[in-house]
Motif scaffolding. Structure first.
Motif, PDB file in Angstrom:
ATOM      1  N   UNK A  23      49.699 -13.174 -50.894  1.00 47.13           N
ATOM      2  CA  UNK A  23      48.853 -14.356 -50.893  1.00 47.13           C
ATOM      3  C   UNK A  23      49.399 -15.347 -51.902  1.00 47.13           C
ATOM      4  N   UNK A  24      48.797 -16.523 -51.998  1.00 46.46           N
ATOM      5  CA  UNK A  24      49.327 -17.557 -52.894  1.00 46.46           C
ATOM      6  C   UNK A  24      49.432 -17.120 -54.354  1.00 46.46           C
ATOM      7  N   UNK A  25      48.440 -16.428 -54.862  1.00 44.09           N
ATOM      8  CA  UNK A  25      48.473 -15.996 -56.267  1.00 44.09           C
ATOM      9  C   UNK A  25      49.604 -14.996 -56.471  1.00 44.09           C
ATOM     10  N   UNK A  26      49.714 -14.039 -55.577  1.00 45.77           N
ATOM     11  CA  UNK A  26      50.767 -13.027 -55.713  1.00 45.77           C
ATOM     12  C   UNK A  26      52.160 -13.646 -55.606  1.00 45.77           C
ATOM     13  N   UNK A  27      52.312 -14.639 -54.733  1.00 47.36           N
ATOM     14  CA  UNK A  27      53.611 -15.308 -54.598  1.00 47.36           C
ATOM     15  C   UNK A  27      53.963 -16.095 -55.860  1.00 47.36           C
ATOM     16  N   UNK A  28      52.967 -16.754 -56.446  1.00 47.03           N
ATOM     17  CA  UNK A  28      53.223 -17.493 -57.690  1.00 47.03           C
ATOM     18  C   UNK A  28      53.590 -16.531 -58.817  1.00 47.03           C
ATOM     19  N   UNK A  29      52.893 -15.409 -58.895  1.00 45.70           N
ATOM     20  CA  UNK A  29      53.195 -14.407 -59.928  1.00 45.70           C
ATOM     21  C   UNK A  29      54.604 -13.857 -59.724  1.00 45.70           C
ATOM     22  N   UNK A  30      54.966 -13.555 -58.499  1.00 46.62           N
ATOM     23  CA  UNK A  30      56.311 -13.059 -58.194  1.00 46.62           C
ATOM     24  C   UNK A  30      57.364 -14.049 -58.662  1.00 46.62           C
ATOM     25  N   UNK A  31      57.173 -15.318 -58.303  1.00 49.21           N
ATOM     26  CA  UNK A  31      58.128 -16.362 -58.680  1.00 49.21           C
ATOM     27  C   UNK A  31      58.195 -16.547 -60.193  1.00 49.21           C
ATOM     28  N   UNK A  32      57.047 -16.552 -60.835  1.00 44.09           N
ATOM     29  CA  UNK A  32      57.008 -16.731 -62.290  1.00 44.09           C
ATOM     30  C   UNK A  32      57.720 -15.580 -62.997  1.00 44.09           C
ATOM     31  N   UNK A  33      57.456 -14.363 -62.557  1.00 38.90           N
ATOM     32  CA  UNK A  33      58.088 -13.203 -63.188  1.00 38.90           C
ATOM     33  C   UNK A  33      59.592 -13.168 -62.940  1.00 38.90           C
ATOM     34  N   UNK A  34      60.035 -13.662 -61.789  1.00 36.43           N
ATOM     35  CA  UNK A  34      61.478 -13.739 -61.543  1.00 36.43           C
ATOM     36  C   UNK A  34      62.127 -14.702 -62.523  1.00 36.43           C
ATOM     37  N   UNK A  35      61.403 -15.757 -62.886  1.00 42.85           N
ATOM     38  CA  UNK A  35      61.948 -16.785 -63.766  1.00 42.85           C
ATOM     39  C   UNK A  35      61.858 -16.412 -65.235  1.00 42.85           C
ATOM     40  N   UNK A  36      60.715 -15.849 -65.659  1.00 42.65           N
ATOM     41  CA  UNK A  36      60.511 -15.630 -67.098  1.00 42.65           C
ATOM     42  C   UNK A  36      60.309 -14.178 -67.491  1.00 42.65           C
ATOM     43  N   UNK A  37      60.279 -13.282 -66.525  1.00 43.19           N
ATOM     44  CA  UNK A  37      60.111 -11.869 -66.848  1.00 43.19           C
ATOM     45  C   UNK A  37      58.664 -11.409 -66.779  1.00 43.19           C
ATOM     46  N   UNK A  38      58.504 -10.100 -66.800  1.00 49.15           N
ATOM     47  CA  UNK A  38      57.181  -9.491 -66.632  1.00 49.15           C
ATOM     48  C   UNK A  38      56.242  -9.857 -67.773  1.00 49.15           C
ATOM     49  N   UNK A  39      56.709  -9.714 -69.001  1.00 46.03           N
ATOM     50  CA  UNK A  39      55.858  -9.924 -70.168  1.00 46.03           C
ATOM     51  C   UNK A  39      55.327 -11.358 -70.243  1.00 46.03           C
ATOM     52  N   UNK A  40      56.183 -12.347 -69.994  1.00 45.13           N
ATOM     53  CA  UNK A  40      55.745 -13.742 -70.092  1.00 45.13           C
ATOM     54  C   UNK A  40      54.916 -14.179 -68.898  1.00 45.13           C
ATOM     55  N   UNK A  41      54.872 -13.370 -67.846  1.00 48.52           N
ATOM     56  CA  UNK A  41      54.010 -13.700 -66.704  1.00 48.52           C
ATOM     57  C   UNK A  41      52.621 -13.066 -66.834  1.00 48.52           C
ATOM     58  N   UNK A 110      47.274 -18.605 -67.839  1.00 52.52           N
ATOM     59  CA  UNK A 110      45.992 -18.025 -67.447  1.00 52.52           C
ATOM     60  C   UNK A 110      45.115 -19.033 -66.705  1.00 52.52           C
ATOM     61  N   UNK A 111      45.090 -20.272 -67.189  1.00 58.76           N
ATOM     62  CA  UNK A 111      44.263 -21.296 -66.535  1.00 58.76           C
ATOM     63  C   UNK A 111      44.701 -21.554 -65.112  1.00 58.76           C
ATOM     64  N   UNK A 112      46.009 -21.578 -64.880  1.00 56.74           N
ATOM     65  CA  UNK A 112      46.529 -21.779 -63.527  1.00 56.74           C
ATOM     66  C   UNK A 112      46.114 -20.631 -62.620  1.00 56.74           C
ATOM     67  N   UNK A 113      46.223 -19.408 -63.123  1.00 52.85           N
ATOM     68  CA  UNK A 113      45.833 -18.240 -62.326  1.00 52.85           C
ATOM     69  C   UNK A 113      44.362 -18.272 -61.953  1.00 52.85           C
ATOM     70  N   UNK A 114      43.510 -18.583 -62.927  1.00 49.06           N
ATOM     71  CA  UNK A 114      42.072 -18.638 -62.657  1.00 49.06           C
ATOM     72  C   UNK A 114      41.750 -19.758 -61.673  1.00 49.06           C
ATOM     73  N   UNK A 115      42.363 -20.937 -61.879  1.00 49.67           N
ATOM     74  CA  UNK A 115      42.125 -22.071 -60.980  1.00 49.67           C
ATOM     75  C   UNK A 115      42.554 -21.750 -59.554  1.00 49.67           C
ATOM     76  N   UNK A 116      43.692 -21.067 -59.420  1.00 44.24           N
ATOM     77  CA  UNK A 116      44.152 -20.703 -58.071  1.00 44.24           C
ATOM     78  C   UNK A 116      43.118 -19.840 -57.360  1.00 44.24           C
TER      79      UNK A 116
END
Length: 199
Positions: A23-41, A110-116
């Motif tokens: 879903x959209x949230x999971x796709x954004x998390x996947x993309x973010x973690x690819x860019x900045x790593x697990x910890x920063x996501x 966190x705000x982006x995740x909650x808003x999504x």
């Protein structure tokens, strides 16, 4: 009020199936973690999970009546969600694919995740379906227990998407591959927005 083991297992299975599916949230998390790593996501993961848990809890306490009685609210959530997904897709599509974590812009937080979650009609509908199936009487204790259970399982599920993204970052180690992956994910987000617009 106590929960039977079979009710707990049924709630858990429903929550995991709804949370781990793409879903959209999971796709954004996947993309973010690819860019900045697990910890920063993790802020994005926790924000999305907390946002969903609060939404679920409020729906369990009766907010679904507002959702059903005020068609304008549905339209605002749907159009806001579409606009947000299109904006995220555009940002991903325009990304240059650079993986330099030190110089990259701050990841979605966190705000982006909650808003999504709050702008995602599917989150509203899944919450309504889950609460309707398992907590039809609006019992505060059961609503709260289900919201906390689902919120915890949501955090684990979304966290797995972040872990997958961090593992994929090794495969997309070149800017060209990362740019291709970002564009593919942008296309999936745009498709999600189109489905929401038609729905």
């Amino acid at each position: 009020m106590t929960m039977s083991l079979s009710l707990l297992l049924s709630m858990s299975a429903f929550a995991v199936a709804a949370s781990i599916s793409p879903g959209p949230v999971n796709l954004l998390v996947l993309s973010t973690a690819m860019r900045v790593g697990w910890r920063r996501s993790l802020p994005l993961v926790l924000g999305a999970s907390a946002g969903f848990t609060v939404l679920l809890w409020l729906i369990g306490l009766g907010m679904i009546e507002l959702w059903e009685r005020v068609p304008l609210l549905r339209q605002v959530v749907r159009l806001g969600g579409v606009a947000f997904l299109v904006w995220l897709a555009w940002r991903l599509a325009c990304s240059d694919g650079e993986l330099d974590i030190e110089t990259s812009s701050e990841p979605a937080g966190a705000g982006t995740g909650a808003l999504m979650q709050w702008l995602n009609p599917k989150a509203w509908l899944a919450s309504a379906a889950g609460m309707g199936a398992f907590v039809a009487d609006g019992n505060l204790v059961l609503v709260t227990a289900f919201a906390l259970l689902w919120g915890s399982l949501c955090a684990l599920s979304i966290g797995l998407w972040a872990l997958a993204g961090s593992r994929l970052s090794q495969w997309v180690s070149s800017p060209r591959r990362m740019q291709g992956m970002n564009r593919a994910l942008a296309g999936l987000l745009a498709l999600s927005a189109g489905i929401l617009l038609l729905g």
